[in-house]
Design a protein around this motif. Sequence first.
Motif, PDB file in Angstrom:
ATOM      1  N   PHE A 368      29.819  43.698  32.379  1.00  0.00           N
ATOM      2  CA  PHE A 368      31.573  44.110  33.039  1.00  0.00           C
ATOM      3  C   PHE A 368      32.246  45.063  33.553  1.00  0.00           C
ATOM      4  CE2 PHE A 368      35.811  43.088  34.616  1.00  0.00           C
ATOM      5  CZ  PHE A 368      35.861  43.219  36.052  1.00  0.00           C
ATOM      6  N   TYR A 369      32.429  45.596  32.236  1.00  0.00           N
ATOM      7  CA  TYR A 369      33.690  47.183  31.938  1.00  0.00           C
ATOM      8  C   TYR A 369      32.792  48.127  32.158  1.00  0.00           C
ATOM      9  CZ  TYR A 369      37.193  43.534  31.213  1.00  0.00           C
ATOM     10  OH  TYR A 369      38.387  42.871  31.044  1.00  0.00           O
ATOM     11  N   MET A 370      31.799  48.122  31.899  1.00  0.00           N
ATOM     12  CA  MET A 370      30.846  49.367  31.934  1.00  0.00           C
ATOM     13  C   MET A 370      30.809  49.498  33.259  1.00  0.00           C
ATOM     14  SD  MET A 370      27.526  48.953  28.505  1.00  0.00           S
ATOM     15  CE  MET A 370      26.789  47.276  29.207  1.00  0.00           C
ATOM     16  N   ALA A 371      30.245  48.595  33.683  1.00  0.00           N
ATOM     17  CA  ALA A 371      30.330  48.901  35.351  1.00  0.00           C
ATOM     18  C   ALA A 371      31.268  49.252  36.412  1.00  0.00           C
ATOM     19  CB  ALA A 371      29.161  47.946  35.626  1.00  0.00           C
ATOM     20  N   THR A 372      32.370  48.661  35.979  1.00  0.00           N
ATOM     21  CA  THR A 372      33.396  48.586  36.294  1.00  0.00           C
ATOM     22  C   THR A 372      34.045  49.672  36.355  1.00  0.00           C
ATOM     23  OG1 THR A 372      34.985  46.844  36.131  1.00  0.00           O
ATOM     24  CG2 THR A 372      32.962  46.520  37.942  1.00  0.00           C
TER      25      THR A 372
END
Length: 768
Positions: A368-372
Amino acid sequence: MNQDYIQPDPWSIIEEGFDKEQVKSSESLFSIGNGAMGQRANFEEHYSGDTFQGSYIAGVYYPDKTRVGWWKNGYPEYFAKVLNAPNWIGINVTVNGEPLDLNTCKEVTDFRRELNMREGWYRRSFKATLPNGVEVRINVTRFLSLDFDEAGIIRYEVTPINAQAEIKFEPYLDSGIKNHDTNWDDKFWNTTNVISDGGQAFIEAHTMKTHFDTCTFMESELYHNGEKLDVAPAATTSELFVGHEYIQKADKGETLALHKFGGYTVSRNHKADGLITAAKKVLKKVTDFGFDELLDRQKDAWAKIWEMSDITIDGDVKAQQGIRFNIFQLNQTYLGTDSRLNIGPKGFTGEKYGGSTYWDTEAYCIPFYMATKDQVVARKLLKYRYNHLGKAIENAEKLGFSNGAALYPMVTMNGEECHNEWEITFEEIHRNGAIAFAIYNYYRFTGDYSYIPEMGLEVLIGIARFWNQRATFSTQKNQYVILGVTGPNEYENNVNNNWYTNYIAKWCIDYTVEQLQKVKDGYPEDYGRIIGKTKLTDAETEQWQIVASNLYFPKSEKLGIFLQQDGFLDKELITVADLDKKQRPINQKWSWDRILRSPYIKQADVLQGFYFFEDHFTIEELEKHFDFYEPFTVHESSLSPCVHSIQAAKLDRMDQAYTFYLRTSRLDLDDYNKEVEEGLHITSMAGTWMSIVEGFGGMRVIDDKLSFTPRIPDQWKSYSFKINFRNRILKVTVDQEGSKFKLEGKEEMSIRVNGNRLVLNPGSETTA
C-alpha cells in the motif's frame, strides 16, 4: 448479526441517534490520528457511562512486566504496552450549575457524529435537556493537524435553546489516566510538573522505565456569537490536573464557543528540558492561524493525500465507504515521515496487541505505501527492520541460536521481542520469512536494488542463518524438517512441518544465496564489507543450500494437495458450512483445546504461501488448494478475507471475491468479529486495498513490467485507483465494458493487460 448503525456515505462515517450501547464501538470507529498521535472519539465533556478513554503518542510505550504462571527460558521479560497518554481533549461543561453529561441528561435528540474522511475532521452535534430543564444545542468539531502534527484543535459550541444560561467551560489537562490493559497495575506515568501560565497550561510527565519525557499542553479562546472575548481564565491545579474556567452568560439562541488548542511535545523530537518551550512555539503557531485557517490547511493536506491514494467505486456506496475508511485510517496511522515509527495493528484506536510492529507491516502494509506514496516511505519501513537487526540476533540468541542467526520479533517497539504468548513468541517464526519477502517485493516493485547491498543483504543473511539452524535432519524421512511451530493459522499450535513455514524457509535461503552472488558481482565493495562484518563463508552457504534443497513438505498424494502440516488429515474434517452458526465465532464460544483439535483455520495459511509465491504454482493448483482449504476457514483473523478475495478474483469467482472484499473493507464498520470497541484493525486495512488493486485490478509485476488482469464485480458500475510505479503515476479505471489507463509524467510506458502489451503515452487515456 453484524452492527449496521453506520450510515452509508461515500466520504463520511456517520452515526445518527444516541445509543449508550454503541458508545465504545463509535469511540473506535470515529478515531482520529495524524501519524504522530491519535485518539479515540471520546466525548470532550464528562461522560459517566461506559467508555474507553484513549489518547496515544507514536513511539511512546511502557515495558509491562510479563505475567505468566511459570517462567520459560527465553521468554520475553515484558509486553510493550501502547500507552494511554495524558488527556488534553477534556472540557467540562456546566449549564446553570448543572454538568453536561449525556449519560444523565433527561433527553438527547438530533445526535449525530460525522468523521469526514475527505477533509480529515470529526464532528459531533446533538440537543440535550439537562436534569435542570435547560435545553442546549451542542456542536463540536475536532481534528489533529497534519501540518503541525504535535497539535490538535477543538471547537466546542453551546447554544441555549429554551432559556438564558450561564455556561462554564473548563478545558483541562489530566495525567491521572490508566491503561485498560495492565499486567500488574503498574504506574505507567510519573507526573513531574503541572503549570498554569496565563491562558496556557502544561503537564510534564515521563513514562516509568522507558523514560519518554512528554509535555501535554493547551491554550483556549472564548467566542460569543463569533466574536472573540478577552477573558482571563481562573485556574485550578492539582498533582495530576490543571483546568481553566471560563464563565459567560448566553441568551436563548446565542452561541458560546470554546476553541481549544492542545497536544504533545515529546523527548523523541526535542530536548527533555525544552518541552515546555517547544510547546509554547507550537501554541504560538496554531493560535496565530486560528481554528478556521487550520481547518482549511487540514482540508488541503488531506486533498493531497487523496489525490494519490483514493479508490473510487461507482454504484456501491457501502463498498466505497469501506475502502475509503481503510485508506483514511492507514494514513492517520502512518505517513512515512519518521523511520523510527511503524504501523501498529490497532494504530491510535486502542491498546490491544501492544507493540508497534508485527509481520503485518511486511506482508500487508508495504505494498500500500509503495504504491500510494513513493518508494522512500517503503524504504523507511525496511530500514526500520535493518536498524533492529542487532536486536533480532539477540532475540535468537535468547532461544539458543548462534553465529548471527536473526529471529525478528512477533511484536516489538524497539526490535526486542515482547509478545507474551509462548505458542506465538517461540513458534510463529514465519514472520522472518515475511521480512525477507518484503525486501524482494520492494525491489520487484520499485526497481531500487540499492537497499539490498546497503542494508538488506545483512538482514537476509541473519534470517537464512536462523532457518538453517531451526531445521532438523530427520533420519526417518531422510529430509530436513521444522518442528514445533505455529503457522499464520493460530488455531493450530506446536505443529510439525507447517507447509507455509517450511516453504518460506526454503525460499528465504534460496533468495539469500541468489542475492549474495548478485551483490558479489555488482557491488564488490559492499560485498566485502558485509562478508567482513558477518564472517560468512562458502562452507556455511553450502550447508544452507543442503537444508533448502532437502526440506520436507507434507503432501497428500491421494488428494493432490500440500497439507497444512503433518497430521492435518487426522482431524475431523467438518466444513464451516456444517458448523452450527451459534458456535461462531469459535474463538469466543469454544475452549482453546477444542479449537486446536478442530480443522478450522483462522486465516490463510497454505493459501498465504500461494499468495506470496503465486508464480510458483499453476492456476489449477491454486484452485485445488483454494477449494480444499477455504471451506475450513472461519476468517476470524482480520488478515484472512483479503487474501481469499485476491485469490477468488484470480480464479474469476467474482461473487466470492466480492463477498470477501466486503468483509475485509467493512470488518470494523460492520463489526464482523464483535470486538470493534477494542480498536480498529489497522494493518489488515492495507489488505483491503490489495483486494481491489491486486484482486479485482489483477495488478502484478511480471518480468519487470506492470501487468493487469482487470475484473469487476457485477455490483459495481466502475472503479478506479492510482499506482506510483517507479515514480510514474498511472491511473486505472475499470468498468463493465473494459479498462482504461492514463499515465502522468513525460515518458511513455509499456504495461501488459490480459497478457497483451500496451504502450501508454503521457496525458492520454488508453483503452484496453
